[in-house]
Design a protein around this motif. Structure first.
Motif, PDB file in Angstrom:
ATOM      1  N   LYS B 318       0.822  -1.216   0.000  1.00  0.00           N
ATOM      2  CA  LYS B 318       0.000   0.000   0.000  1.00  0.00           C
ATOM      3  C   LYS B 318       0.855   1.264   0.000  1.00  0.00           C
ATOM      4  O   LYS B 318       0.353   2.367  -0.201  1.00  0.00           O
ATOM      5  CB  LYS B 318      -0.901   0.010   1.246  1.00  0.00           C
ATOM      6  CG  LYS B 318      -2.004  -1.032   1.185  1.00  0.00           C
ATOM      7  CD  LYS B 318      -2.501  -1.457   2.566  1.00  0.00           C
ATOM      8  CE  LYS B 318      -3.218  -0.338   3.267  1.00  0.00           C
ATOM      9  NZ  LYS B 318      -3.792  -0.838   4.563  1.00  0.00           N
ATOM     10  N   CYS B 319       2.142   1.094   0.237  1.00  0.00           N
ATOM     11  CA  CYS B 319       3.063   2.232   0.401  1.00  0.00           C
ATOM     12  C   CYS B 319       2.999   3.210  -0.769  1.00  0.00           C
ATOM     13  O   CYS B 319       3.048   2.819  -1.924  1.00  0.00           O
ATOM     14  CB  CYS B 319       4.482   1.688   0.549  1.00  0.00           C
ATOM     15  SG  CYS B 319       5.753   2.959   0.597  1.00  0.00           S
ATOM     16  N   ILE B 320       2.910   4.504  -0.466  1.00  0.00           N
ATOM     17  CA  ILE B 320       2.933   5.533  -1.512  1.00  0.00           C
ATOM     18  C   ILE B 320       4.283   6.266  -1.552  1.00  0.00           C
ATOM     19  O   ILE B 320       4.404   7.315  -2.158  1.00  0.00           O
ATOM     20  CB  ILE B 320       1.757   6.533  -1.374  1.00  0.00           C
ATOM     21  CG1 ILE B 320       1.761   7.245  -0.010  1.00  0.00           C
ATOM     22  CG2 ILE B 320       0.414   5.838  -1.605  1.00  0.00           C
ATOM     23  CD1 ILE B 320       0.737   8.391   0.105  1.00  0.00           C
ATOM     24  N   ARG B 321       5.296   5.712  -0.888  1.00  0.00           N
ATOM     25  CA  ARG B 321       6.677   6.215  -0.954  1.00  0.00           C
ATOM     26  C   ARG B 321       6.819   7.674  -0.523  1.00  0.00           C
ATOM     27  O   ARG B 321       7.492   8.462  -1.179  1.00  0.00           O
ATOM     28  CB  ARG B 321       7.241   6.056  -2.380  1.00  0.00           C
ATOM     29  CG  ARG B 321       7.252   4.636  -2.930  1.00  0.00           C
ATOM     30  CD  ARG B 321       8.322   3.777  -2.279  1.00  0.00           C
ATOM     31  NE  ARG B 321       8.496   2.498  -2.986  1.00  0.00           N
ATOM     32  CZ  ARG B 321       7.832   1.371  -2.723  1.00  0.00           C
ATOM     33  NH1 ARG B 321       6.930   1.335  -1.744  1.00  0.00           N
ATOM     34  NH2 ARG B 321       8.072   0.270  -3.403  1.00  0.00           N
ATOM     35  N   CYS B 322       6.197   8.002   0.595  1.00  0.00           N
ATOM     36  CA  CYS B 322       6.297   9.382   1.081  1.00  0.00           C
ATOM     37  C   CYS B 322       7.540   9.577   1.942  1.00  0.00           C
ATOM     38  O   CYS B 322       7.989  10.692   2.160  1.00  0.00           O
ATOM     39  CB  CYS B 322       5.059   9.730   1.902  1.00  0.00           C
ATOM     40  SG  CYS B 322       4.995   8.894   3.495  1.00  0.00           S
ATOM     41  N   ALA B 323       8.070   8.471   2.490  1.00  0.00           N
ATOM     42  CA  ALA B 323       9.262   8.490   3.343  1.00  0.00           C
ATOM     43  C   ALA B 323       9.037   9.079   4.733  1.00  0.00           C
ATOM     44  O   ALA B 323       9.999   9.336   5.456  1.00  0.00           O
ATOM     45  CB  ALA B 323      10.449   9.181   2.672  1.00  0.00           C
ATOM     46  N   ALA B 324       7.796   9.286   5.130  1.00  0.00           N
ATOM     47  CA  ALA B 324       7.551   9.768   6.498  1.00  0.00           C
ATOM     48  C   ALA B 324       8.126   8.783   7.516  1.00  0.00           C
ATOM     49  O   ALA B 324       8.642   9.191   8.560  1.00  0.00           O
ATOM     50  CB  ALA B 324       6.058   9.965   6.737  1.00  0.00           C
ATOM     51  N   CYS B 325       8.057   7.491   7.198  1.00  0.00           N
ATOM     52  CA  CYS B 325       8.572   6.493   8.144  1.00  0.00           C
ATOM     53  C   CYS B 325      10.090   6.576   8.265  1.00  0.00           C
ATOM     54  O   CYS B 325      10.647   6.270   9.313  1.00  0.00           O
ATOM     55  CB  CYS B 325       8.112   5.081   7.768  1.00  0.00           C
ATOM     56  SG  CYS B 325       8.590   4.510   6.131  1.00  0.00           S
ATOM     57  N   CYS B 378       2.505   6.784   9.101  1.00  0.00           N
ATOM     58  CA  CYS B 378       2.242   6.268   7.749  1.00  0.00           C
ATOM     59  C   CYS B 378       0.869   6.718   7.245  1.00  0.00           C
ATOM     60  O   CYS B 378      -0.151   6.443   7.871  1.00  0.00           O
ATOM     61  CB  CYS B 378       2.331   4.747   7.737  1.00  0.00           C
ATOM     62  SG  CYS B 378       1.951   4.071   6.105  1.00  0.00           S
ATOM     63  N   PRO B 379       0.833   7.412   6.098  1.00  0.00           N
ATOM     64  CA  PRO B 379      -0.439   7.962   5.605  1.00  0.00           C
ATOM     65  C   PRO B 379      -1.420   6.893   5.114  1.00  0.00           C
ATOM     66  O   PRO B 379      -2.597   7.193   4.946  1.00  0.00           O
ATOM     67  CB  PRO B 379      -0.006   8.868   4.446  1.00  0.00           C
ATOM     68  CG  PRO B 379       1.292   8.307   3.985  1.00  0.00           C
ATOM     69  CD  PRO B 379       1.960   7.782   5.229  1.00  0.00           C
ATOM     70  N   VAL B 380      -0.935   5.687   4.881  1.00  0.00           N
ATOM     71  CA  VAL B 380      -1.863   4.621   4.469  1.00  0.00           C
ATOM     72  C   VAL B 380      -1.938   3.520   5.531  1.00  0.00           C
ATOM     73  O   VAL B 380      -2.357   2.400   5.259  1.00  0.00           O
ATOM     74  CB  VAL B 380      -1.494   4.038   3.085  1.00  0.00           C
ATOM     75  CG1 VAL B 380      -1.801   5.049   1.991  1.00  0.00           C
ATOM     76  CG2 VAL B 380      -0.024   3.626   3.009  1.00  0.00           C
ATOM     77  N   LYS B 381      -1.532   3.886   6.732  1.00  0.00           N
ATOM     78  CA  LYS B 381      -1.708   3.043   7.918  1.00  0.00           C
ATOM     79  C   LYS B 381      -1.130   1.640   7.806  1.00  0.00           C
ATOM     80  O   LYS B 381      -1.784   0.658   8.187  1.00  0.00           O
ATOM     81  CB  LYS B 381      -3.199   2.944   8.264  1.00  0.00           C
ATOM     82  CG  LYS B 381      -3.799   4.232   8.779  1.00  0.00           C
ATOM     83  CD  LYS B 381      -5.194   3.934   9.312  1.00  0.00           C
ATOM     84  CE  LYS B 381      -5.649   4.948  10.312  1.00  0.00           C
ATOM     85  NZ  LYS B 381      -6.954   4.628  10.875  1.00  0.00           N
ATOM     86  N   ILE B 382       0.056   1.535   7.245  1.00  0.00           N
ATOM     87  CA  ILE B 382       0.716   0.231   7.230  1.00  0.00           C
ATOM     88  C   ILE B 382       1.257  -0.026   8.645  1.00  0.00           C
ATOM     89  O   ILE B 382       1.855   0.873   9.250  1.00  0.00           O
ATOM     90  CB  ILE B 382       1.867   0.210   6.193  1.00  0.00           C
ATOM     91  CG1 ILE B 382       1.314   0.512   4.798  1.00  0.00           C
ATOM     92  CG2 ILE B 382       2.592  -1.136   6.218  1.00  0.00           C
ATOM     93  CD1 ILE B 382       2.384   0.714   3.730  1.00  0.00           C
ATOM     94  N   ASP B 383       1.041  -1.230   9.153  1.00  0.00           N
ATOM     95  CA  ASP B 383       1.514  -1.545  10.516  1.00  0.00           C
ATOM     96  C   ASP B 383       2.994  -1.945  10.443  1.00  0.00           C
ATOM     97  O   ASP B 383       3.378  -3.079  10.723  1.00  0.00           O
ATOM     98  CB  ASP B 383       0.666  -2.645  11.164  1.00  0.00           C
ATOM     99  CG  ASP B 383       0.576  -3.902  10.314  1.00  0.00           C
ATOM    100  OD1 ASP B 383       0.922  -3.847   9.097  1.00  0.00           O
ATOM    101  OD2 ASP B 383       0.172  -4.954  10.841  1.00  0.00           O
TER     102      ASP B 383
HETATM  103  S1  SF4 Z   1       5.199   6.157   5.787  1.00  0.00           S
HETATM  104 FE1  SF4 Z   1       3.949   4.563   4.836  1.00  0.00          FE
HETATM  105  S2  SF4 Z   1       3.513   5.309   2.788  1.00  0.00           S
HETATM  106 FE2  SF4 Z   1       5.184   6.559   3.561  1.00  0.00          FE
HETATM  107  S3  SF4 Z   1       7.043   5.526   2.807  1.00  0.00           S
HETATM  108 FE3  SF4 Z   1       6.657   4.721   4.851  1.00  0.00          FE
HETATM  109  S4  SF4 Z   1       5.390   2.890   4.487  1.00  0.00           S
HETATM  110 FE4  SF4 Z   1       5.360   4.085   2.611  1.00  0.00          FE
END
Ligand code: SF4
Lengths: 197, 471
Positions: B318-325, B378-383
């Motif tokens: 589901k990751c949108i590659r925002c790099a917030a994590c 994570c903006p798409v709530k990946i655990d």
């Molecule tokens: S915070 Fe979520 S959506 Fe953004 S890069 Fe990390 S896993 Fe992907």
């Protein structure tokens, strides 16, 4: 078996049971169009754009004339602002477009929450123009500001033309030590005229 | 046993020639001032994200929507891909399918050769990094010019990007200045970012104008309209794609969204999560090639269907590659992107990479404190942190770590020897015993004591905690 069949086959084997698609039911927090205009201006200016409200387009016409006399390569794409530059078409070469100093383009719609303006391909005449020109000027009717992207996507048809873009401010980068620099590859400045004529 | 020997003894057989995360992180940490700067700079980006997010009262609702739309899409992915293909073809776009990185690279090489192209520009695409496209093409005599400023900097330096959004975040302006002096002839010692960016602008404008073929990534591909969206701040994807007579867009199968209205949710989430901007400067929607242009899309699997088949890890798609994590992760901030020895670093990379190669990436799920901050942003709530924990167990049970305990120890060496990471991360006591009970039972191999100048407070609290919990 082709890669296409292999990939689609693997997905159908490995995907989970169907999960329902949710409905987007975001309410906008303000219903006042006046607030949207304020917000649009505030946000666009916070990301490096400039906004000027006008009740008459005469000033823009004059500005174009003066710049042309001054020897700048000004491209006007709006008939209401005077003579349009007919040399700008969809197949014009990058090496020629590269010499454009300033381009005047009409925007379709502005988004208050993020300061972006939607541009359709027929408004920009050539897909490169809003990027390759040194300075970009967008003329937008003040009545065309919507509160958020949800509303924007209701009003535009992304597939109506071959290309369209939400453009928010001048080109920028912070790739060197996170220092913000305006004018990376695209236009060095963005001015939006909000017109209430 | 000396923890250092312990490391040496066990990392090499697992990692082969590549340094493990903890070994590479040790090297990164040698320059303490730079490590502190890296840490603070990324934390600053994280704070900008927080500020942007707080301005959106419906943020949590947006995250839930983003997560649910992606869950739905993954559960119907094959149908959405065929719908996308049909619509894109009707729009005049040529669709290619690639089962793996090699096929992806071969397709691009074939187009380059068939069209007799010599000048290729590329905007940022983590997929092409994952496929090592640049190396593949340069070995075959094709030079690719990366046009994102950060990517151009690291390309000149022969380095991979260290961050998926900020590719040169590991470098200081002096480094950039030296690199540009060498490659672009800029003034020696002029470290002004404005000056350096202007030099890159001039250099890359020339490349854009001459280019015959442009490669871009894809942020979102819309099934119902057969178009795709590319987001940049610099405008380099557009400069490349609109100037060249051929445009190739590369996408993983998971980039699909059902309809254009879903962009409203994802574009609101993406830039705010990434850099705290309300939207990227350019969100470009491509639906047809322009008059006289060829447009190609390559749809790539490269292990994604396999990940889809792992119920514990499928939501990583589901990751949108925002790099917030990345920006929030205390381990990433203090170890640098290169320590992860993969194209996508950070917490999400540590979930995606073991799927691609369990053996080579067995160390990555251990490069985490499991503090959960990644999952929170994570903006798409990946655990994310839960999946990292699950990978640790999976790696052991799959036998990739003949002696799971030892691998865990080696992987954890970095995390355990940097107490400041815990100070930021918190929650230590709650997860430690659960995750690594064996460490607590064997003080002689506990690398906690490795760092000489360990701050007093955390050491104390660790000891207190240890005393209480060793039973
Ligand atoms: S915070 Fe979520 S959506 Fe953004 S890069 Fe990390 S896993 Fe992907």
């Amino acid at each position: 078996m082709s890669s296409r069949e292999k990939i689609l086959g693997a997905i159908s084997t490995n995907k989970p049971a169907l999960i329902e698609l949710p409905v987007i039911d975001i309410k906008s927090t303000s219903n006042l169009a006046a607030d949207w205009v304020d917000q649009f201006i505030k946000i666009l200016e916070s990301i490096g754009g400039k906004v000027i409200q006008l009740s008459s387009i005469d000033l823009i016409k004059k500005e174009i004339q003066q710049a042309k006399i001054g020897g700048e390569y000004i491209v006007n794409t709006l008939p209401i602002l005077g003579e349009v530059n007919t040399e700008i078409n969809s197949t014009m070469e990058a090496s020629l477009l590269e010499t454009v100093d300033r381009a005047y383009i009409e925007g379709s719609l502005g988004v208050a929450e993020n300061g972006s303006v939607w541009l359709y391909e027929n408004q920009i005449k050539n897909r490169l123009l809003p990027f390759i020109c040194q300075h970009l000027v967008i003329c937008l009717s003040i009545n065309k500001i919507v509160p958020n992207l949800h509303e924007a996507y209701k009003q535009i048809d992304v597939a109506k033309e071959g290309y369209g873009v939400f453009l928010a401010g001048p080109s920028k980068t912070a790739d060197i030590e996170q220092s913000l620099v305006i004018g990376a590859h695209g236009a060095r400045s963005l001015l939006v005229y909000l017109i209430s004529e | 046993m000396n923890p250092k020997n312990f490391n040496r003894l066990f990392f090499e057989p697992i990692q082969g020639a590549t340094l493990s995360h903890s070994e590479a992180a040790e090297i990164f940490n040698k320059d303490e001032a730079r490590t502190d700067w890296h840490d603070e700079t990324l934390w600053f980006v994280r704070e900008k994200r927080d500020k942007a997010v707080r301005q959106i009262s419906e943020w949590e609702q947006l995250r839930t929507l983003g997560s649910d739309i992606k869950d739905h899409t993954l559960s119907n992915l094959d149908n959405y891909l065929t719908e996308f293909e049909k619509n894109a073809q009707a729009n005049g776009i040529k669709i290619h399918w690639a089962i793996d990185a090699e096929e992806h690279n071969e397709i691009i090489l074939r187009i380059i050769r068939e069209q007799k192209v010599h000048q290729v520009v590329k905007s940022k695409s983590m997929l092409t990094e994952e496929c090592h496209l640049n190396d593949f093409l340069s070995q075959r005599g094709v030079e690719v010019v990366d046009t994102d400023l950060g990517e151009r900097i690291v390309q000149f330096r022969n380095e991979p990007p260290s961050h998926i959004v900020l590719p040169a975040i590991h470098l200081k302006k002096q480094d950039v200045s030296e690199t540009f002096h060498e490659h672009l002839g800029t003034e020696k010692g002029n470290n002004d970012p404005q000056y350096l960016t202007e030099a890159a602008r001039q250099h890359l404008r020339e490349k854009f104008i001459k280019s015959q073929l442009a490669i871009t990534g894809v942020n979102f591909a819309i099934a119902s309209t057969g178009g795709f969206v590319v987001c940049t701040n610099e405008g380099n994807a557009d400069m490349g794609a609109h100037a060249a007579k051929i445009h190739i867009a590369c996408m993983g199968i998971e980039k699909i969204i059902p309809k254009a209205e879903h962009l409203g949710v994802f574009l609101r989430l993406l830039a705010r999560s990434a850099t705290g901007q309300p939207i990227t400067t350019y969100s470009s929607h491509f639906h047809q090639p322009r008059a006289g242009q060829q447009m190609h899309i390559i749809i790539v699997d490269n292990g994604r269907t396999k990940q889809l088949g792992r119920p514990d890890f499928r939501s990583s798609l589901k990751c949108i590659r925002c790099a917030a994590c990345f920006n929030t992760c205390p381990v990433y901030r203090r170890s640098g992107g290169h320590s992860y020895h993969t194209a996508v670093a950070g917490p999400i990379g540590s979930i995606l990479n073991p799927n691609l190669d369990m053996k080579a990436n067995a160390d990555l799920p251990f490069a985490s404190t499991l503090c959960g901050s990644c999952s929170n942003v994570c903006p798409v709530k990946i655990d994310i942190h839960v999946q990292l924990y699950k990978w640790r167990q999976e790696l052991v049970s799959e036998g990739y770590t003949a002696t799971g305990k030892k691998v865990a120890m080696k992987g954890m060496a970095f995390v355990l020897s940097h107490p400041s990471i815990y100070r930021i991360a918190g929650k230590m006591g709650r997860w430690m015993m659960r995750a690594f009970p064996f460490i607590m039972n064997n003080k002689s191999i506990n690398p906690w004591y490795k760092q000489r100048d360990m701050p007093e407070a955390p050491k104390q609290s660790f000891r207190d905690w240890y005393k209480k919990n060793k039973q």
